[in-house]
Design an enzyme around this catalytic site. Structure first.
Site, PDB file in Angstrom:
ATOM      1  N   LYS A  57       3.162  -8.766  11.879  1.00  0.00           N
ATOM      2  CA  LYS A  57       4.369  -9.218  12.596  1.00  0.00           C
ATOM      3  C   LYS A  57       4.648 -10.657  12.200  1.00  0.00           C
ATOM      4  O   LYS A  57       3.762 -11.409  11.777  1.00  0.00           O
ATOM      5  CB  LYS A  57       4.191  -9.108  14.114  1.00  0.00           C
ATOM      6  CG  LYS A  57       3.022  -9.906  14.714  1.00  0.00           C
ATOM      7  CD  LYS A  57       3.296 -11.338  15.010  1.00  0.00           C
ATOM      8  CE  LYS A  57       2.099 -12.047  15.646  1.00  0.00           C
ATOM      9  NZ  LYS A  57       2.260 -13.532  15.680  1.00  0.00           N
ATOM     10  N   ASP A 101      -1.308 -10.374  21.653  1.00  0.00           N
ATOM     11  CA  ASP A 101      -0.370  -9.812  20.682  1.00  0.00           C
ATOM     12  C   ASP A 101      -0.446  -8.293  20.583  1.00  0.00           C
ATOM     13  O   ASP A 101       0.406  -7.688  19.925  1.00  0.00           O
ATOM     14  CB  ASP A 101      -0.611 -10.410  19.294  1.00  0.00           C
ATOM     15  CG  ASP A 101       0.005 -11.792  19.129  1.00  0.00           C
ATOM     16  OD1 ASP A 101       0.879 -12.152  19.946  1.00  0.00           O
ATOM     17  OD2 ASP A 101      -0.384 -12.511  18.190  1.00  0.00           O
TER      18      ASP A 101
END
Length: 281
Positions: free
Chosen positions: A10, A135
Protein backbone atom coordinates in the site's frame (compact mmCIF):
# COMPACT_ATOMS: atom_id res chain seq x y z
CA UNK A 1 2.17 -26.77 -5.79
CA UNK A 2 -0.68 -25.03 -3.95
CA UNK A 3 -2.29 -21.84 -5.23
CA UNK A 4 -0.52 -18.54 -4.55
CA UNK A 5 -2.37 -15.59 -3.07
CA UNK A 6 -1.15 -11.98 -3.33
CA UNK A 7 -0.38 -9.69 -0.40
CA UNK A 8 -0.04 -6.28 -2.08
CA UNK A 9 1.80 -3.21 -0.91
CA UNK A 10 0.00 0.00 0.00
CA UNK A 11 0.94 3.63 -0.37
CA UNK A 12 -0.03 6.48 1.89
CA UNK A 13 -0.89 9.13 -0.70
CA UNK A 14 -1.17 11.64 2.18
CA UNK A 15 -0.47 11.37 5.91
CA UNK A 16 -1.03 13.98 8.62
CA UNK A 17 -0.48 13.65 12.35
CA UNK A 18 -3.25 15.81 13.81
CA UNK A 19 -3.09 15.01 17.53
CA UNK A 20 -1.66 12.75 20.23
CA UNK A 21 -4.07 10.99 22.56
CA UNK A 22 -3.63 10.55 26.28
CA UNK A 23 -2.83 6.85 25.73
CA UNK A 24 0.15 7.82 23.57
CA UNK A 25 -1.38 6.84 20.23
CA UNK A 26 -1.51 9.42 17.46
CA UNK A 27 -4.60 10.65 15.65
CA UNK A 28 -3.98 10.58 11.91
CA UNK A 29 -5.49 11.44 8.60
CA UNK A 30 -4.26 9.38 5.69
CA UNK A 31 -5.21 8.04 2.28
CA UNK A 32 -4.49 4.42 1.42
CA UNK A 33 -4.14 3.01 -2.06
CA UNK A 34 -2.88 -0.44 -3.03
CA UNK A 35 -0.29 -1.06 -5.75
CA UNK A 36 0.43 -4.02 -8.00
CA UNK A 37 3.58 -5.11 -6.15
CA UNK A 38 3.00 -8.00 -3.79
CA UNK A 39 4.30 -10.85 -1.70
CA UNK A 40 2.88 -14.25 -2.64
CA UNK A 41 1.55 -16.67 0.00
CA UNK A 42 0.79 -20.38 -0.22
CA UNK A 43 -1.15 -22.36 2.38
CA UNK A 44 -0.92 -26.09 3.13
CA UNK A 45 -3.07 -27.95 5.65
CA UNK A 46 -1.47 -29.29 8.82
CA UNK A 47 -2.90 -31.14 11.84
CA UNK A 48 -4.69 -29.12 14.51
CA UNK A 49 -2.37 -26.92 16.54
CA UNK A 50 0.49 -26.99 14.02
CA UNK A 51 1.41 -23.61 12.56
CA UNK A 52 4.63 -23.20 10.57
CA UNK A 53 6.20 -20.91 8.01
CA UNK A 54 8.84 -21.05 5.30
CA UNK A 55 10.27 -18.10 3.40
CA UNK A 56 9.04 -14.82 4.80
CA UNK A 57 10.92 -11.89 6.31
CA UNK A 58 14.54 -12.49 7.28
CA UNK A 59 15.32 -12.16 10.95
CA UNK A 60 11.71 -12.55 12.10
CA UNK A 61 11.14 -15.63 14.24
CA UNK A 62 8.32 -17.89 13.11
CA UNK A 63 6.38 -17.32 16.34
CA UNK A 64 6.61 -13.54 15.85
CA UNK A 65 5.55 -13.55 12.20
CA UNK A 66 2.27 -11.68 11.76
CA UNK A 67 0.99 -14.31 9.33
CA UNK A 68 1.46 -17.11 11.86
CA UNK A 69 -0.14 -15.01 14.59
CA UNK A 70 -3.05 -14.22 12.25
CA UNK A 71 -3.61 -17.92 11.52
CA UNK A 72 -3.52 -18.78 15.20
CA UNK A 73 -5.98 -16.01 16.07
CA UNK A 74 -8.39 -17.06 13.34
CA UNK A 75 -8.22 -20.70 14.42
CA UNK A 76 -9.01 -19.66 18.01
CA UNK A 77 -11.87 -17.33 17.11
CA UNK A 78 -13.34 -19.72 14.54
CA UNK A 79 -12.85 -22.82 16.71
CA UNK A 80 -10.94 -24.43 13.83
CA UNK A 81 -9.42 -27.86 14.40
CA UNK A 82 -6.81 -27.52 11.69
CA UNK A 83 -3.30 -26.11 11.42
CA UNK A 84 -1.51 -24.57 8.47
CA UNK A 85 1.90 -24.19 6.87
CA UNK A 86 2.43 -20.81 5.22
CA UNK A 87 5.07 -20.26 2.55
CA UNK A 88 5.84 -16.60 1.83
CA UNK A 89 7.66 -15.47 -1.31
CA UNK A 90 8.84 -12.13 0.02
CA UNK A 91 9.15 -9.12 -2.28
CA UNK A 92 8.05 -6.23 -0.06
CA UNK A 93 10.88 -4.83 2.11
CA UNK A 94 10.63 -4.68 5.89
CA UNK A 95 10.55 -1.24 7.50
CA UNK A 96 9.51 0.25 4.18
CA UNK A 97 6.20 1.85 5.10
CA UNK A 98 4.34 -0.15 2.45
CA UNK A 99 2.68 -2.60 4.84
CA UNK A 100 4.50 -5.82 3.97
CA UNK A 101 3.97 -7.76 7.20
CA UNK A 102 0.50 -6.32 7.70
CA UNK A 103 -0.50 -7.28 4.18
CA UNK A 104 0.77 -10.84 4.68
CA UNK A 105 -1.33 -11.10 7.85
CA UNK A 106 -4.42 -9.75 6.09
CA UNK A 107 -4.07 -12.17 3.17
CA UNK A 108 -3.71 -14.98 5.70
CA UNK A 109 -6.97 -13.97 7.42
CA UNK A 110 -8.86 -13.52 4.14
CA UNK A 111 -7.72 -16.79 2.58
CA UNK A 112 -7.98 -19.01 5.66
CA UNK A 113 -11.43 -17.60 6.41
CA UNK A 114 -12.41 -19.03 3.02
CA UNK A 115 -10.42 -22.27 3.16
CA UNK A 116 -11.49 -23.08 6.73
CA UNK A 117 -15.06 -21.90 6.05
CA UNK A 118 -15.15 -20.04 9.32
CA UNK A 119 -17.73 -17.65 7.90
CA UNK A 120 -16.48 -14.50 9.64
CA UNK A 121 -17.66 -11.21 8.19
CA UNK A 122 -15.21 -8.64 6.87
CA UNK A 123 -15.65 -6.44 9.95
CA UNK A 124 -14.87 -9.39 12.22
CA UNK A 125 -11.69 -10.12 10.28
CA UNK A 126 -10.75 -6.44 10.49
CA UNK A 127 -11.17 -6.55 14.27
CA UNK A 128 -8.79 -9.51 14.48
CA UNK A 129 -6.38 -7.68 12.21
CA UNK A 130 -6.46 -4.52 14.31
CA UNK A 131 -5.12 -6.50 17.27
CA UNK A 132 -2.17 -7.57 15.11
CA UNK A 133 -1.23 -4.17 13.70
CA UNK A 134 -2.69 -0.79 12.77
CA UNK A 135 -2.26 -1.34 9.01
CA UNK A 136 -3.82 -4.82 8.84
CA UNK A 137 -7.48 -3.68 8.62
CA UNK A 138 -7.05 -1.64 5.42
CA UNK A 139 -5.91 -4.73 3.52
CA UNK A 140 -9.01 -6.61 4.70
CA UNK A 141 -11.25 -3.60 3.97
CA UNK A 142 -9.96 -4.02 0.44
CA UNK A 143 -10.73 -0.60 -1.04
CA UNK A 144 -8.72 2.57 -1.40
CA UNK A 145 -9.75 4.71 1.53
CA UNK A 146 -9.62 7.91 3.53
CA UNK A 147 -8.64 6.93 7.09
CA UNK A 148 -8.79 8.72 10.41
CA UNK A 149 -8.21 7.88 14.08
CA UNK A 150 -5.24 5.52 14.30
CA UNK A 151 -6.20 4.34 10.82
CA UNK A 152 -9.26 2.33 11.83
CA UNK A 153 -12.00 4.71 10.61
CA UNK A 154 -12.16 4.02 6.90
CA UNK A 155 -14.17 5.65 4.13
CA UNK A 156 -14.04 4.34 0.56
CA UNK A 157 -12.31 6.58 -2.00
CA UNK A 158 -12.96 4.63 -5.17
CA UNK A 159 -12.38 7.48 -7.63
CA UNK A 160 -8.65 7.88 -7.02
CA UNK A 161 -6.55 7.89 -10.19
CA UNK A 162 -4.81 4.54 -10.63
CA UNK A 163 -1.58 6.32 -11.50
CA UNK A 164 1.84 4.99 -12.42
CA UNK A 165 4.47 5.47 -9.74
CA UNK A 166 8.13 4.76 -9.17
CA UNK A 167 8.58 3.21 -5.72
CA UNK A 168 12.10 3.37 -4.28
CA UNK A 169 13.53 1.60 -1.25
CA UNK A 170 16.83 3.22 -0.13
CA UNK A 171 17.97 0.05 1.65
CA UNK A 172 17.42 1.31 5.17
CA UNK A 173 14.77 0.15 7.63
CA UNK A 174 12.89 2.88 9.48
CA UNK A 175 11.52 2.18 12.95
CA UNK A 176 7.92 3.40 13.12
CA UNK A 177 8.16 3.57 16.90
CA UNK A 178 11.30 5.72 16.70
CA UNK A 179 9.61 8.24 14.42
CA UNK A 180 6.38 8.50 16.42
CA UNK A 181 8.29 8.94 19.69
CA UNK A 182 10.81 11.43 18.28
CA UNK A 183 10.69 14.61 20.41
CA UNK A 184 11.06 16.82 17.32
CA UNK A 185 8.01 15.34 15.57
CA UNK A 186 5.21 17.88 15.13
CA UNK A 187 2.08 16.21 16.49
CA UNK A 188 -0.62 18.85 16.02
CA UNK A 189 -1.28 19.65 12.38
CA UNK A 190 -4.56 21.21 11.34
CA UNK A 191 -6.86 18.53 9.90
CA UNK A 192 -7.73 18.77 6.22
CA UNK A 193 -10.72 17.68 4.15
CA UNK A 194 -10.98 15.06 1.43
CA UNK A 195 -11.51 17.92 -0.98
CA UNK A 196 -8.21 19.51 0.06
CA UNK A 197 -6.41 16.22 -0.52
CA UNK A 198 -8.00 15.80 -3.96
CA UNK A 199 -6.94 19.38 -4.66
CA UNK A 200 -3.29 18.56 -4.09
CA UNK A 201 -2.67 18.48 -0.32
CA UNK A 202 -0.53 15.33 -0.34
CA UNK A 203 1.96 16.15 2.44
CA UNK A 204 3.29 13.41 4.72
CA UNK A 205 4.02 15.23 7.99
CA UNK A 206 6.36 12.46 9.15
CA UNK A 207 8.68 13.20 6.24
CA UNK A 208 10.87 15.95 7.81
CA UNK A 209 11.62 13.80 10.87
CA UNK A 210 12.36 10.69 8.79
CA UNK A 211 14.60 12.54 6.35
CA UNK A 212 16.56 14.20 9.16
CA UNK A 213 17.15 10.89 10.95
CA UNK A 214 17.66 8.80 7.81
CA UNK A 215 19.59 10.89 5.24
CA UNK A 216 19.49 8.04 2.73
CA UNK A 217 15.71 8.52 2.49
CA UNK A 218 16.26 12.17 1.61
CA UNK A 219 18.85 11.20 -1.00
CA UNK A 220 16.38 8.75 -2.54
CA UNK A 221 13.78 11.49 -2.85
CA UNK A 222 16.28 13.82 -4.51
CA UNK A 223 17.27 11.12 -6.98
CA UNK A 224 13.65 10.47 -7.99
CA UNK A 225 13.13 14.18 -8.63
CA UNK A 226 16.30 14.27 -10.73
CA UNK A 227 14.75 11.59 -12.95
CA UNK A 228 11.64 13.63 -13.66
CA UNK A 229 9.40 11.95 -11.07
CA UNK A 230 6.75 14.34 -9.71
CA UNK A 231 5.11 14.80 -6.31
CA UNK A 232 7.80 12.71 -4.57
CA UNK A 233 6.90 11.84 -0.99
CA UNK A 234 7.32 9.35 1.83
CA UNK A 235 4.85 6.51 2.35
CA UNK A 236 3.91 5.69 5.93
CA UNK A 237 6.91 6.24 8.20
CA UNK A 238 9.23 5.10 5.40
CA UNK A 239 11.78 4.12 4.34
CA UNK A 240 10.13 3.79 0.91
CA UNK A 241 9.51 6.92 -1.15
CA UNK A 242 7.51 7.25 -4.34
CA UNK A 243 6.31 9.69 -6.93
CA UNK A 244 4.32 10.03 -10.13
CA UNK A 245 5.68 8.88 -13.48
CA UNK A 246 4.26 9.95 -16.82
CA UNK A 247 3.26 6.42 -17.80
CA UNK A 248 4.16 2.73 -17.38
CA UNK A 249 7.10 2.91 -19.81
CA UNK A 250 8.63 5.91 -18.04
CA UNK A 251 8.21 4.25 -14.65
CA UNK A 252 9.93 1.10 -15.91
CA UNK A 253 12.82 3.03 -17.44
CA UNK A 254 13.40 5.10 -14.30
CA UNK A 255 13.26 2.04 -12.04
CA UNK A 256 15.92 0.25 -14.10
CA UNK A 257 18.30 3.21 -13.62
CA UNK A 258 18.18 3.13 -9.83
CA UNK A 259 21.71 3.18 -8.35
CA UNK A 260 22.88 0.24 -6.25
CA UNK A 261 22.23 -0.75 -3.52
CA UNK A 262 18.82 0.93 -3.73
CA UNK A 263 15.89 -0.95 -5.22
CA UNK A 264 13.06 0.49 -7.29
CA UNK A 265 9.89 -0.82 -8.87
CA UNK A 266 7.44 0.56 -11.43
CA UNK A 267 4.02 0.20 -9.80
CA UNK A 268 0.46 1.17 -10.55
CA UNK A 269 -2.16 2.28 -8.05
CA UNK A 270 -5.08 -0.09 -7.50
CA UNK A 271 -8.36 0.94 -5.87
CA UNK A 272 -9.29 -2.65 -5.00
CA UNK A 273 -7.30 -5.35 -3.24
CA UNK A 274 -6.77 -8.32 -5.59
CA UNK A 275 -8.59 -10.61 -3.12
CA UNK A 276 -11.52 -8.24 -2.56
CA UNK A 277 -14.87 -9.96 -3.04
CA UNK A 278 -17.92 -7.66 -2.86
CA UNK A 279 -20.06 -10.70 -2.05
CA UNK A 280 -18.24 -11.11 1.24
CA UNK A 281 -19.81 -8.86 3.85
Amino acid sequence: MSESYPAPAKLNLMLRVVDQRSDGYHELQTVFQFVDLADQLQFSSRPAGQFSRSGGPEGVAEADDLSIRAAQCLADVGNVREGVHIHIDKTLPMGGGIGGGSSDAATTLIVLNRLWRTGLRREELMAIGADLGADVPIFIFGRSAWAEGVGERLRVLDALPESHYVLLHPQVSVSTREIFTAPELTRHHVPITIGAFLGGATENTLQPTVCARYPEVHRGMRWLRSQGVHDVRLTGSGACVFGLAADAVSAQQIATRVPAPWRAWPVRGCNKHPLYDPAEQ
